[in-house]
Design an enzyme around this catalytic site. Structure first.
Site, short mmCIF file in Angstrom:
data_model
loop_
_atom_site.label_atom_id
_atom_site.label_comp_id
_atom_site.label_asym_id
_atom_site.label_seq_id
_atom_site.Cartn_x
_atom_site.Cartn_y
_atom_site.Cartn_z
N TYR A 1 0.77 -1.27 0.00
CA TYR A 1 0.19 -0.07 0.02
C TYR A 1 1.04 1.24 -0.04
O TYR A 1 0.19 2.37 0.46
CB TYR A 1 -0.88 -0.21 1.18
CG TYR A 1 -2.17 -0.63 1.03
CD1 TYR A 1 -2.13 -2.09 1.15
CD2 TYR A 1 -3.45 -0.28 1.46
CE1 TYR A 1 -3.24 -2.90 0.78
CE2 TYR A 1 -4.35 -1.02 1.82
CZ TYR A 1 -4.54 -2.42 1.25
OH TYR A 1 -5.79 -3.25 1.24
N ASP B 1 -10.18 -10.15 6.98
CA ASP B 1 -11.36 -10.45 6.49
C ASP B 1 -11.84 -11.73 6.90
O ASP B 1 -12.97 -11.87 7.31
CB ASP B 1 -11.94 -9.91 5.04
CG ASP B 1 -12.34 -8.56 4.70
OD1 ASP B 1 -11.80 -7.39 5.64
OD2 ASP B 1 -13.19 -8.17 3.92
N ASP C 1 -4.53 -7.40 5.49
CA ASP C 1 -6.03 -6.99 5.18
C ASP C 1 -6.67 -8.13 4.71
O ASP C 1 -7.91 -8.23 5.18
CB ASP C 1 -5.71 -6.08 3.81
CG ASP C 1 -7.06 -5.58 3.16
OD1 ASP C 1 -7.97 -5.35 3.84
OD2 ASP C 1 -7.27 -5.64 1.97
N ASP D 1 -0.73 -18.25 2.03
CA ASP D 1 -1.64 -18.81 1.84
C ASP D 1 -1.89 -20.19 2.60
O ASP D 1 -3.18 -20.65 2.90
CB ASP D 1 -1.55 -19.65 0.20
CG ASP D 1 0.08 -20.12 0.13
OD1 ASP D 1 0.82 -19.73 1.21
OD2 ASP D 1 0.57 -20.71 -0.78
N LYS E 1 5.58 -14.35 2.59
CA LYS E 1 5.41 -15.17 0.98
C LYS E 1 6.74 -15.09 0.42
O LYS E 1 6.83 -14.81 -0.86
CB LYS E 1 4.28 -14.49 0.37
CG LYS E 1 3.93 -15.19 -1.05
CD LYS E 1 3.22 -16.45 -0.66
CE LYS E 1 2.96 -17.34 -1.92
NZ LYS E 1 2.50 -18.66 -1.46
#
Ligand code: IPM
Ligand code: MG
Length: 356
Positions: free
Chosen positions: A138, A250, A246, A222, A189
């Protein structure tokens, strides 16, 4: 008795509805808690302000709110305006302008609520996700060229800096250390992204060396999603990049019963600037103005704000009131399977504040 000065920015959609409900609850809390006082000031910034003024907030917006003790924020986003304009013009402008580099998202399945997991798994959810909030994916670095041509390019560059990684890792380690289980999961990652993510791993590894009492484990993002679903009790504090957190948050909110419940703080740990507190949900225009938005996320957020302001007893008292209401199940909003209005949930929490 000194008042906490709170800048209230309702923003768009259901934002003003849930934030005003939160202000009512905080005002009720001052009756229950002697010595607690607030001075709220509203700012009408957001998409309507943009339609009138061509900006999401005034040019000197940050100056107007920089002396407040905290910012209580609703949501931003409007179906008729591009999301990147509304977000970067207000919420991200505040997060970045005030260097609120630590975004903290607690998740628990509150008593009485049913999440999508089997109850014996759901009940074990007690997580805090620490999201790097100032850079990473971001950062806002990138560009577009050759608009409209077949050779058009759009690039967002994920920016990872040693300073940025080190400070959020330290924050996450301190937070994990303050919790009972002293367990930190670092999400990465670096198997696929071999520059920024490898630096992330290296710097976090250096920082965690300073915290020998923590148990630290590492997960690829993942694989983290399936661990959250299958082994929720193996997780406590989670450190992840801006985008990874982020997405994971959720998932966490859904596993916690509803997006309408999740709470967030955007913290400047140096306390040079005010921190900002917001429910995790967005502006939800489909239900805006109908008086049925779930205010629980906004109340939980208010409790995080109280904690940050050093009002630990008041923060706990508010959380207890919220849990009394969810546990009773009589006043739940439609997203939680009930039929209660925002006002009814608010009144129920205020009532519970009086009795605990
Ligand atoms: C969040 C939201 C925001 C984000 C959006 C609205 C830009 O999804 O707070 O999680 O991705 O940061
Ligand atoms: Mg999000």
């Amino acid at each position: 008795m000194s008042s906490h000065m709170i800048a209230v920015i309702g923003g768009d959609g259901i934002g003003p509805e849930v934030v005003e409900a939160g202000v009512k609850v905080l005002e009720a809390l001052t009756v229950a808690e002697p010595g607690l006082a607030f001075d709220f000031k509203r700012f009408d910034w957001g998409s309507d302000y943009y339609r009138g003024n061509g900006r999401m907030m005034p040019r000197d917006g940050l100056d107007q709110i920089k002396a407040f003790d905290a910012i209580y924020f609703g949501s931003v986003g409007d179906p008729n305006l591009p999301d990147d304009i509304t977000l970067w013009g207000l919420r991200l402008a505040i997060c970045q302008g005030f260097d609120q580099y630590a975004n903290v998202r607690p998740t628990r399945l509150l008593p009485g609520l049913t999440g999508p997991l089997r109850p014996e798994l759901g009940k074990r959810i007690d997580w805090v996700i620490v999201r790097e909030n100032s850079e990473g994916e971001y950062a806002g670095v990138g560009g577009r060229v050759h608009r409209g041509l077949p050779i058009e390019v759009g690039m967002d560059v994920a920016v990872f800096t040693r300073t940025g990684i080190e400070r959020i890792a330290r924050f996450a380690c301190d937070l994990a250390s303050s919790r009972t289980r002293k367990l930190l999961t670092v999400v990465t990652k670096s198997n696929a992204q071999r520059h920024g993510m490898v630096l992330w791993d290296e710097v976090v590894r250096e920082v965690v060396r300073d915290y020998p009492s923590l148990t630290v484990d590492w997960m690829l993002v993942d694989a983290m999603t399936q661990r959250m679903v299958n082994k929720p009790d193996s997780i406590d504090t989670v450190l992840a990049t801006n985008l990874h957190a982020d997405i994971l948050s959720d998932l966490a909110a859904a596993l916690g019963g509803s997006l309408g419940v999740g709470a967030t703080s955007n913290i400047d740990p140096s306390r040079r600037h005010p921190s900002m507190f917001e429910p995790i949900h967005g502006s939800a225009f489909d239900i805006a103005g109908r008086g049925i938005a779930n205010p629980i996320g906004s109340f939980w957020t208010a409790s995080l704000m109280l904690d940050h302001l050093g009002e630990v007893a008041a923060a706990r008292r508010l959380m207890v009131a919220i849990e009394i209401v969810t546990d009773r199940g009589e006043f739940l909003s439609p997203d939680l399977g009930g039929a209660a209005s925002t006002a009814a949930v608010t009144a129920a929490v205020i009532e519970a504040l009086r009795s605990n």
